[in-house]
Design a protein around this motif. Structure first.
Motif, PDB file in Angstrom:
ATOM      1  N   GLU A 181     -21.655   4.452   9.461  1.00 37.29           N
ATOM      2  CA  GLU A 181     -20.677   5.479   9.105  1.00 37.29           C
ATOM      3  C   GLU A 181     -19.243   4.936   9.029  1.00 37.29           C
ATOM      4  N   ARG A 182     -18.826   4.157  10.008  1.00 33.95           N
ATOM      5  CA  ARG A 182     -17.460   3.637  10.017  1.00 33.95           C
ATOM      6  C   ARG A 182     -17.251   2.591   8.927  1.00 33.95           C
ATOM      7  N   ALA A 183     -18.264   1.793   8.654  1.00 37.14           N
ATOM      8  CA  ALA A 183     -18.145   0.798   7.587  1.00 37.14           C
ATOM      9  C   ALA A 183     -17.924   1.489   6.250  1.00 37.14           C
ATOM     10  N   GLU A 184     -18.606   2.599   6.042  1.00 34.66           N
ATOM     11  CA  GLU A 184     -18.429   3.367   4.806  1.00 34.66           C
ATOM     12  C   GLU A 184     -17.039   3.992   4.753  1.00 34.66           C
ATOM     13  N   ALA A 185     -16.583   4.532   5.874  1.00 35.26           N
ATOM     14  CA  ALA A 185     -15.298   5.232   5.908  1.00 35.26           C
ATOM     15  C   ALA A 185     -14.107   4.281   5.806  1.00 35.26           C
ATOM     16  N   HIS A 186     -14.194   3.115   6.475  1.00 32.34           N
ATOM     17  CA  HIS A 186     -13.035   2.240   6.585  1.00 32.34           C
ATOM     18  C   HIS A 186     -13.111   0.983   5.733  1.00 32.34           C
ATOM     19  N   GLY A 187     -14.187   0.769   5.042  1.00 31.12           N
ATOM     20  CA  GLY A 187     -14.309  -0.398   4.183  1.00 31.12           C
ATOM     21  C   GLY A 187     -14.733  -1.643   4.941  1.00 31.12           C
ATOM     22  N   ASP A 188     -14.663  -2.761   4.249  1.00 38.59           N
ATOM     23  CA  ASP A 188     -15.086  -4.041   4.814  1.00 38.59           C
ATOM     24  C   ASP A 188     -14.343  -4.331   6.117  1.00 38.59           C
ATOM     25  N   PHE A 189     -15.099  -4.668   7.155  1.00 40.71           N
ATOM     26  CA  PHE A 189     -14.549  -4.876   8.495  1.00 40.71           C
ATOM     27  C   PHE A 189     -13.465  -5.951   8.495  1.00 40.71           C
TER      28      PHE A 189
ATOM     29  N   ILE B 272      -4.638  -4.956   8.723  1.00 47.45           N
ATOM     30  CA  ILE B 272      -3.944  -4.534   9.945  1.00 47.45           C
ATOM     31  C   ILE B 272      -3.080  -5.686  10.459  1.00 47.45           C
ATOM     32  N   ALA B 273      -3.641  -6.887  10.512  1.00 47.79           N
ATOM     33  CA  ALA B 273      -2.896  -8.053  10.998  1.00 47.79           C
ATOM     34  C   ALA B 273      -1.654  -8.300  10.151  1.00 47.79           C
ATOM     35  N   ARG B 274      -1.789  -8.180   8.837  1.00 48.86           N
ATOM     36  CA  ARG B 274      -0.641  -8.408   7.954  1.00 48.86           C
ATOM     37  C   ARG B 274       0.463  -7.374   8.192  1.00 48.86           C
ATOM     38  N   LEU B 275       0.073  -6.105   8.322  1.00 49.17           N
ATOM     39  CA  LEU B 275       1.055  -5.054   8.587  1.00 49.17           C
ATOM     40  C   LEU B 275       1.721  -5.262   9.946  1.00 49.17           C
ATOM     41  N   TRP B 276       0.920  -5.579  10.959  1.00 48.97           N
ATOM     42  CA  TRP B 276       1.480  -5.785  12.296  1.00 48.97           C
ATOM     43  C   TRP B 276       2.386  -7.002  12.327  1.00 48.97           C
ATOM     44  N   ASN B 277       2.012  -8.089  11.671  1.00 49.08           N
ATOM     45  CA  ASN B 277       2.869  -9.277  11.653  1.00 49.08           C
ATOM     46  C   ASN B 277       4.211  -8.971  11.003  1.00 49.08           C
TER      47      ASN B 277
ATOM     48  N   LEU C  59      -0.026   1.534  15.793  1.00 53.46           N
ATOM     49  CA  LEU C  59      -1.268   2.291  15.626  1.00 53.46           C
ATOM     50  C   LEU C  59      -1.236   3.118  14.343  1.00 53.46           C
ATOM     51  N   GLU C  60      -0.058   3.619  13.982  1.00 57.01           N
ATOM     52  CA  GLU C  60       0.062   4.325  12.703  1.00 57.01           C
ATOM     53  C   GLU C  60      -0.193   3.351  11.548  1.00 57.01           C
ATOM     54  N   LEU C  61       0.309   2.128  11.655  1.00 55.04           N
ATOM     55  CA  LEU C  61       0.053   1.121  10.614  1.00 55.04           C
ATOM     56  C   LEU C  61      -1.438   0.797  10.513  1.00 55.04           C
ATOM     57  N   MET C  62      -2.151   0.837  11.647  1.00 54.73           N
ATOM     58  CA  MET C  62      -3.594   0.638  11.602  1.00 54.73           C
ATOM     59  C   MET C  62      -4.240   1.715  10.721  1.00 54.73           C
ATOM     60  N   LYS C  63      -3.782   2.947  10.867  1.00 52.64           N
ATOM     61  CA  LYS C  63      -4.320   4.037  10.049  1.00 52.64           C
ATOM     62  C   LYS C  63      -3.959   3.828   8.575  1.00 52.64           C
ATOM     63  N   VAL C  64      -2.765   3.308   8.293  1.00 51.37           N
ATOM     64  CA  VAL C  64      -2.360   3.006   6.915  1.00 51.37           C
ATOM     65  C   VAL C  64      -3.296   1.957   6.324  1.00 51.37           C
TER      66      VAL C  64
ATOM     67  N   ARG D 178      -6.356   1.350   7.156  1.00 50.51           N
ATOM     68  CA  ARG D 178      -7.661   1.983   6.908  1.00 50.51           C
ATOM     69  C   ARG D 178      -7.619   2.835   5.641  1.00 50.51           C
ATOM     70  N   ARG D 179      -6.500   3.518   5.410  1.00 48.81           N
ATOM     71  CA  ARG D 179      -6.374   4.324   4.193  1.00 48.81           C
ATOM     72  C   ARG D 179      -6.434   3.449   2.954  1.00 48.81           C
ATOM     73  N   LYS D 180      -5.856   2.260   3.045  1.00 45.03           N
ATOM     74  CA  LYS D 180      -5.813   1.350   1.902  1.00 45.03           C
ATOM     75  C   LYS D 180      -7.201   0.826   1.559  1.00 45.03           C
ATOM     76  N   ASN D 181      -8.001   0.548   2.560  1.00 46.48           N
ATOM     77  CA  ASN D 181      -9.251  -0.167   2.356  1.00 46.48           C
ATOM     78  C   ASN D 181     -10.489   0.719   2.333  1.00 46.48           C
ATOM     79  N   GLY D 182     -10.444   1.852   2.954  1.00 45.26           N
ATOM     80  CA  GLY D 182     -11.647   2.675   3.090  1.00 45.26           C
ATOM     81  C   GLY D 182     -11.643   3.869   2.156  1.00 45.26           C
ATOM     82  N   GLN D 183     -12.575   4.754   2.426  1.00 45.17           N
ATOM     83  CA  GLN D 183     -12.642   5.999   1.672  1.00 45.17           C
ATOM     84  C   GLN D 183     -11.518   6.917   2.152  1.00 45.17           C
ATOM     85  N   ARG D 184     -11.110   7.823   1.286  1.00 49.15           N
ATOM     86  CA  ARG D 184     -10.120   8.807   1.717  1.00 49.15           C
ATOM     87  C   ARG D 184     -10.773   9.672   2.789  1.00 49.15           C
ATOM     88  N   ASN D 185     -10.074   9.777   3.887  1.00 50.18           N
ATOM     89  CA  ASN D 185     -10.651  10.449   5.031  1.00 50.18           C
ATOM     90  C   ASN D 185      -9.514  11.133   5.786  1.00 50.18           C
TER      91      ASN D 185
END
Length: 135
Positions: free
Chosen positions: A25-33, A40-45, A63-68, A70-77
């Motif tokens: 389920e999470r792989a589908e929602a958030h895209g490739d692990f 996330i690493a690029r945004l945090w750096n 943590l908000e950037l982590m959600k960003v 996920r929005r970029k890579n996964g399904q709209r959720n």
């Protein structure tokens, strides 16, 4: 069943559920692990570029950037947007607390659960470092 068996069984149940979510389920929602975590690493750096000490405000922003990411890579959720908004609100709350500290040079009892104060009125004349890492 002994207490140790119950703990092992509980841990195994949690790990099995996590493995099912990460691979399904999470792989589908958030895209490739890897790609998601690389984003996330690029945004945090970028965010951490010239920050020496993290504050609670920074943690909420990260943590908000982590959600960003996920929005970029996964399904709209919707959950990623709701959680992102929650972290944004939390960041504002932390920023207000940090500003209060700067104004009073004292951490409110509510911050850090009242565990410790960085400054007491007894040594008010001493030049103490800002615990937020920002001078």
């Amino acid at each position: 069943m002994g207490a140790m068996s119950v703990l092992i069984s509980t841990a195994a149940k949690v790990l099995t559920k996590a493995a099912d979510l990460v691979g399904g389920e999470r792989a589908e929602a958030h895209g490739d692990f890897f790609e998601t975590h690389d984003n996330i690493a690029r945004l945090w750096n970028g965010y951490l570029h010239n920050i020496k000490t993290l504050t609670a405000h920074d943690v909420c922003n990260l943590l908000e950037l982590m959600k960003v990411a996920r929005r970029k890579n996964g399904q709209r959720n919707e959950d990623d947007y709701v959680d992102g908004a929650g972290y944004s609100g939390g960041a504002w709350q932390c920023a207000v607390h940090e500003d209060m500290w700067k104004e009073t040079r004292d951490i409110p009892d509510t911050l850090f659960g009242g565990m410790a104060r960085f400054h007491s009125m007894e040594n008010e004349d001493e030049d103490e470092p800002d615990p937020t890492g920002r001078v």
